[in-house]
Design an enzyme around this catalytic site. Structure first.
Site, short mmCIF file in Angstrom:
data_model
loop_
_atom_site.label_atom_id
_atom_site.label_comp_id
_atom_site.label_asym_id
_atom_site.label_seq_id
_atom_site.Cartn_x
_atom_site.Cartn_y
_atom_site.Cartn_z
N SER A 1 20.68 7.51 7.65
CA SER A 1 21.56 6.88 6.57
C SER A 1 22.75 7.26 6.73
O SER A 1 23.83 6.89 6.00
CB SER A 1 20.76 6.81 5.26
N GLU B 1 17.29 -2.61 7.46
CA GLU B 1 18.46 -2.84 8.14
C GLU B 1 18.36 -2.44 9.55
O GLU B 1 17.94 -1.27 9.59
CB GLU B 1 19.81 -2.01 7.58
N HIS C 1 16.48 0.93 9.23
CA HIS C 1 16.82 1.57 8.05
C HIS C 1 16.13 1.07 6.89
O HIS C 1 16.24 0.17 6.47
CB HIS C 1 18.43 1.63 7.69
N ASN D 1 23.94 0.94 1.70
CA ASN D 1 24.41 2.24 1.36
C ASN D 1 25.94 2.39 1.02
O ASN D 1 26.46 2.84 0.22
CB ASN D 1 24.13 3.43 2.46
N1 CAA Z 1 5.76 4.74 -3.99
C1 CAA Z 1 4.96 3.76 -3.82
N2 CAA Z 1 4.98 2.77 -4.60
C2 CAA Z 1 5.77 3.14 -5.78
C3 CAA Z 1 6.79 3.86 -5.84
C4 CAA Z 1 6.77 4.94 -4.82
N3 CAA Z 1 7.54 6.06 -4.94
N4 CAA Z 1 7.43 3.73 -7.17
C5 CAA Z 1 6.77 2.52 -7.54
N5 CAA Z 1 5.86 2.08 -6.79
C6 CAA Z 1 5.24 0.84 -6.87
C7 CAA Z 1 4.44 0.78 -8.02
O1 CAA Z 1 3.04 1.52 -7.78
C8 CAA Z 1 4.23 -0.54 -8.56
O2 CAA Z 1 3.28 -1.07 -7.78
P1 CAA Z 1 2.05 -2.01 -8.26
O3 CAA Z 1 2.86 -3.16 -9.28
O4 CAA Z 1 1.51 -2.38 -6.95
O5 CAA Z 1 1.23 -1.14 -8.79
C9 CAA Z 1 5.56 -1.03 -8.19
O6 CAA Z 1 6.11 -0.29 -7.36
C10 CAA Z 1 6.34 -1.08 -9.47
O7 CAA Z 1 6.55 0.22 -10.22
P2 CAA Z 1 6.51 0.40 -11.40
O8 CAA Z 1 6.07 -0.36 -12.41
O9 CAA Z 1 6.21 2.18 -11.83
O10 CAA Z 1 8.14 0.67 -11.48
P3 CAA Z 1 9.27 -0.10 -11.63
O11 CAA Z 1 8.93 -1.72 -11.83
O12 CAA Z 1 10.18 0.42 -12.53
O13 CAA Z 1 9.76 -0.25 -10.29
C11 CAA Z 1 11.00 0.72 -8.49
C12 CAA Z 1 9.97 0.90 -9.64
C13 CAA Z 1 10.47 -0.20 -7.48
C14 CAA Z 1 11.43 1.99 -7.85
C15 CAA Z 1 12.43 0.02 -9.00
O14 CAA Z 1 12.87 0.86 -9.88
C16 CAA Z 1 13.39 -0.20 -8.03
O15 CAA Z 1 13.47 -1.25 -7.49
N6 CAA Z 1 14.38 0.69 -8.13
C17 CAA Z 1 15.63 0.62 -7.33
C18 CAA Z 1 15.19 1.49 -6.12
C19 CAA Z 1 16.52 1.61 -5.02
O16 CAA Z 1 17.46 1.10 -5.34
N7 CAA Z 1 15.89 1.88 -3.88
C20 CAA Z 1 17.22 2.36 -2.79
C21 CAA Z 1 17.85 3.36 -2.71
S1 CAA Z 1 18.83 3.62 -1.58
C22 CAA Z 1 17.89 3.94 -0.11
O17 CAA Z 1 16.71 4.47 -0.21
C23 CAA Z 1 18.58 4.10 1.09
C24 CAA Z 1 19.35 5.28 1.55
O18 CAA Z 1 19.27 5.77 2.66
C25 CAA Z 1 19.53 6.37 0.48
#
Ligand code: CAA
Length: 559
Positions: free
Chosen positions: A171, A204, A192, A242
Site C-alpha cells: 500500500s 485494487e 491490493h 488509501n
Molecule cells: N477477520 C475476519 N472477519 C471479520 C473480522 C476480521 N478481522 N472482523 C469482522 N469480521 C467479520 C465478522 O466475523 C462478521 O462476520 P459474520 O457476520 O459472518 O459473523 C462481520 O465481519 C461483521 O463483523 P462485526 O459484526 O463484528 O463488526 P462490524 O459489523 O462492526 O464490522 C468491519 C466490522 C467489517 C471491520 C466494519 O467495521 C468495517 O467495514 N470497517 C471499515 C474497515 C475499513 O475501512 N477497512 C479498510 C482499511 S484501509 C486498508 O485496509 C488498506 C490499507 O492498505 C491500509
C-alpha cells in the site's frame, strides 16, 4: 558489518528454497496432479498469453494479519494456497490466525465443520520459496520495506514459471519500482486487499507502465472468482482508496491532537454523523499507525501538499510502538481483556436538561423543528432573548458562525449552538457548538438538552464546518480532485470507498445527497477562515454546484 535481520531472513529463505527446490518441485507436481486430476498446460516464453490464464494455485508470502486473511479468501474460493513466511514460528502464527477465523465462522454457523476441513485442506504451509515453483500467482504481503520486497521478487523470479503472475499487496511502495526490479516486469501487478481481507470486497488491481497486456484481466477475473470486486487503477501513490482515506484519518488525528475535538467525539462524528462503519481514530488503530504513517509519507513524497504531511502525533505513536490493535494500544487501549474502550462512547458530564430555553434561529425549518421537538419534550421555548431562561440555544447552520447570534442575544455566556446532522429525529448526531464565550454550564445544559431530545451529542468549536464538516468536506474535496486530475471517476471512486472501507455511500453519492452547493459553501467558509490549500474548493465541484449537475449524471458531453 552486522548483517541485517532482513538479509538474514531472506538468505534463510533462499537457502531453504535451494535445498528443497528439486524435491518440492516433484512434490508440487504430484500434489497438483492429485488435486486437479491433471496438470495445467503451461505457456512458456515471453509471448505467453496471460489473459487466458486460469489460476489454480497461489502462493501467499507473508502470513501476518493481511496475508492470513488473503490466504483464507483464496482457499474459501477453492484455490490451492501455498502459505509462506520467514520461519516456522511466523508461519504457525499466521496459520493460527487463519484457523481462528475459520473456527469463528463455524461457531457463527457460516461454515460447516466439513467445509472448514475442505478449506483448510487447500492450504499448504511452506518455509522455502521452492514450494512456490508451480503456482500460477504469487501474492507478496510482507512488511513495507523495498529491500525485502526486492529480494522476494528476485526469489520468485528464480523459482516460479516465467508465465506465473507476481502480485504485491503493497500500500505504500511503488508497484512500478517493484516490477522494474523483477526479471519479468510485465507480469508484476498490485493486488491490493483491504483489512479485514475476508470481509472487505474491494481489490485494487494496479498496473504499471511495464505491465503486459492481459495480466490485469486475469487478476481482475481472479478477484471476481474469489468474491471480490476489482477496480483497475494505474500505479500512483495510495491508489484510490488509501489516497482518499489516509489524509482524512490523518486530519482526524490532527483534530484530536490539537484539541479541536475529543477522541470519542471525532469517532462519533464519523459513525453517527456520516454513517461510516468505524470512526477515523478506531480505523487508524485497525490499519496500524505505522502502516498509516508509511502511506502518508508516500503520499507526501508524491504529491507534496501540506494535506499529506503526517500529523506529528502519528509519527510519535508509531515511534513509541503504539501502533494500534496489533500492539494492544494505539489511539485507544486494547490491553485489558474486553477493554475495547472506544465502545464507551463520549463522556460528557451529565447535567439536568434546561426547562426554559431561548431559541434563536433563522426562521427556517431547522428552527421550527427544534422548537417543536423541545415543546414535545416539555421544554418551555421563547424567542425573546430578554426573557430569563436557562439556556440560549442558537439553531446552528453550516457556514454561519454562532458567536454573532450569541452576542446579539446579549447573553453569550449562556449561549451554545446546536447543529443536528440531517433531519431532527431520535438517534441523530447533534453538534453542541461552543463559542469562546460559552460557559461550562451552558455547554452542559446544551448537551443535556440534546440528550433529552434523543439526539447523540458531541462538542464542536464555533469554527467553519464545526466537527462533521471539518472531517468530511476536505475528504470530499480530495475525491473531486482525484476525478478532476483524471486519475479515476466518480463511479470507481464510490465503489472503492464502499467496498474497500465499508462506506454506506461513496464520496460522490454523499456530495449528491448533500448538494454540491452545500459542500462548496462549507469548503469556502473553511478556506476563508484557515487559508489551507486542502480546503480550497476544486473547480470541478464549483462547476457541478453552479450548473446543479449531480455527479451521478456522469461526465458531460465534450469531457
Ligand atoms: N477477520 C475476519 N472477519 C471479520 C473480522 C476480521 N478481522 N472482523 C469482522 N469480521 C467479520 C465478522 O466475523 C462478521 O462476520 P459474520 O457476520 O459472518 O459473523 C462481520 O465481519 C461483521 O463483523 P462485526 O459484526 O463484528 O463488526 P462490524 O459489523 O462492526 O464490522 C468491519 C466490522 C467489517 C471491520 C466494519 O467495521 C468495517 O467495514 N470497517 C471499515 C474497515 C475499513 O475501512 N477497512 C479498510 C482499511 S484501509 C486498508 O485496509 C488498506 C490499507 O492498505 C491500509
Amino acid at each position: 558489518m552486522v548483517e541485517s535481520l532482513t538479509a538474514v531472513r531472506v538468505r534463510h529463505w533462499r537457502l531453504t528454497s535451494q535445498t528443497m527446490y528439486r524435491e518440492s518441485l516433484r512434490k508440487v507436481a504430484t500434489l497438483r496432479g492429485t488435486d486437479t486430476g491433471q496438470a495445467l498446460p503451461r505457456r512458456q516464453g515471453r509471448d505467453c498469453n496471460l489473459a487466458a490464464m486460469e489460476i489454480r494455485e497461489v502462493a501467499v508470502i507473508g502470513l501476518g494479519t493481511m496475508g492470513a486473511g488473503i490466504a483464507e479468501v483464496f482457499a474459501r474460493a477453492g484455490i490451492g494456497v501455498v502459505a509462506m513466511d520467514v520461519d516456522a514460528t511466523a508461519l504457525s502464527r499466521g496459520i493460527g490466525t487463519l484457523d481462528a477465523s475459520l473456527s469463528r465462522a463455524v461457531t457463527r454457523g457460516r461454515l460447516t465443520a466439513a467445509e472448514q476441513a475442505q478449506i483448510r485442506g487447500r492450504v499448504r504451509s511452506a518455509t522455502g520459496f521452492s514450494e512456490a515453483a508451480a503456482v500460477d500467482l504469487a501474492v507478496e504481503v510482507v512488511p513495507e520495506r523495498m529491500e525485502i520486497k526486492r529480494e522476494i521478487f528476485a526469489e520468485l523470479d528464480r523459482v516460479c514459471s516465467p508465465d506465473a503472475i507476481l502480485a504485491t499487496n503493497t500500500s505504500s511502495i511503488s508497484v512500478t519500482a517493484i516490477a522494474a526490479a523483477s526479471k519479468h516486469p510485465g507480469r508484476v501487478v498490485g493486488m491490493h486487499f483491504f483489512n479485514p481481507a475476508p470481509v472487505m470486497r474491494l481489490v485494487e488491481v494496479v498496473s504499471t507502465v511495464l505491465t503486459t497486456d492481459g495480466v490485469v484481466a486475469t487478476v481482475s477475473d481472479l478477484a471476481r472468482q474469489i468474491g471480490k470486486t476489482p477496480v483497475h487503477v494505474f500505479d500512483r501513490a495510495g491508489f484510490i482508496a488509501n489516497a482518499l482515506l489516509l489524509p482524512y484519518l490523518n486530519h482526524a488525528l490532527y483534530l484530536m491532537a490539537s484539541g479541536y475535538g475529543s477522541r470519542e467525539d471525532i469517532d462519533l462524528a464519523a459513525t453517527a454523523g456520516i454513517g461510516l462503519p468505524m470512526g477515523p481514530l478506531a480505523l487508524l488503530d485497525l490499519i496500524g499507525l505505522d502502516t498509516a504513517l508509511s502511506i502518508m509519507e508516500v503520499l507526501h513524497g508524491e504529491f507534496g501538499l501540506p494535506r499529506y504531511n503526517p500529523t506529528p502525533l502519528l509519527r510519535r505513536l508509531s515511534d513509541a510502538g503504539l501502533t494500534g490493535r496489533k500492539a494492544g494500544r494505539g489511539i485507544y487501549d486494547y490491553a485489558e481483556a474486553g477493554s475495547d474502550d472506544h465502545h464507551k462512547g463520549n463522556e460528557h458530564a451529565p447535567a439536568a436538561a434546561p426547562k426554559h430555553v431561548t431559541l434563536i434561529g433563522a426562521g427556517d425549518d431547522v428552527e421550527a423543528e427544534l422548537a417543536s421537538a423541545m415543546a414535545t419534550a416539555g421544554i418551555n421555548v421563547t424567542r425573546n432573548a430578554a426573557h430569563p431562561t436557562d439556556l440560549v440555544l442558537i439553531a446552528a447552520e453550516a457556514g454561519r458562525p454562532v458567536l454573532p447570534a450569541a452576542l446579539a442575544a446579549g447573553r453569550p455566556e449562556q449561549s451554545v449552538g446546536l447543529k443536528v446532522i440531517g433531519k431532527l429525529a431520535a438517534g441523530r448526531l447533534a453538534e453542541v457548538v461552543q463559542t469562546s464565550l460559552s460557559s461550562a454550564e451552558a455547554i452542559a445544559a446544551g448537551t443535556a438538552l440534546a440528550t433529552k431530545l434523543g439526539l447523540i451529542p458531541i462538542h464542536a468549536p464555533d469554527r467553519p464546518g464545526f466537527l462533521v464538516g471539518q472531517l468530511l468536506y476536505a475528504h470530499l474535496a480530495d475525491a473531486v480532485r482525484m476525478c478532476q486530475d483524471g486519475y479515476s471517476n466518480p463511479i470507481e471512486i464510490d465503489t472503492a470507498m464502499k467496498l474497500g472501507c465499508g462506506y454506506p455511500q461513496g464520496p460522490f453519492e454523499l456530495i449528491d445527497a448533500a448538494g454540491a452547493e452545500t459542500v462548496l459553501t462549507g469548503l469556502e467558509a473553511m478556506h476563508e477562515a484557515y487559508g489551507y490549500p486542502e480546503f480550497a474548493p476544486p473547480p470541478l465541484l464549483a462547476e457541478h454546484a453552479a450548473a446543479a449537475i449531480p455527479f451521478s449524471a456522469g461526465p458531460r458531453p465534450g469531457r
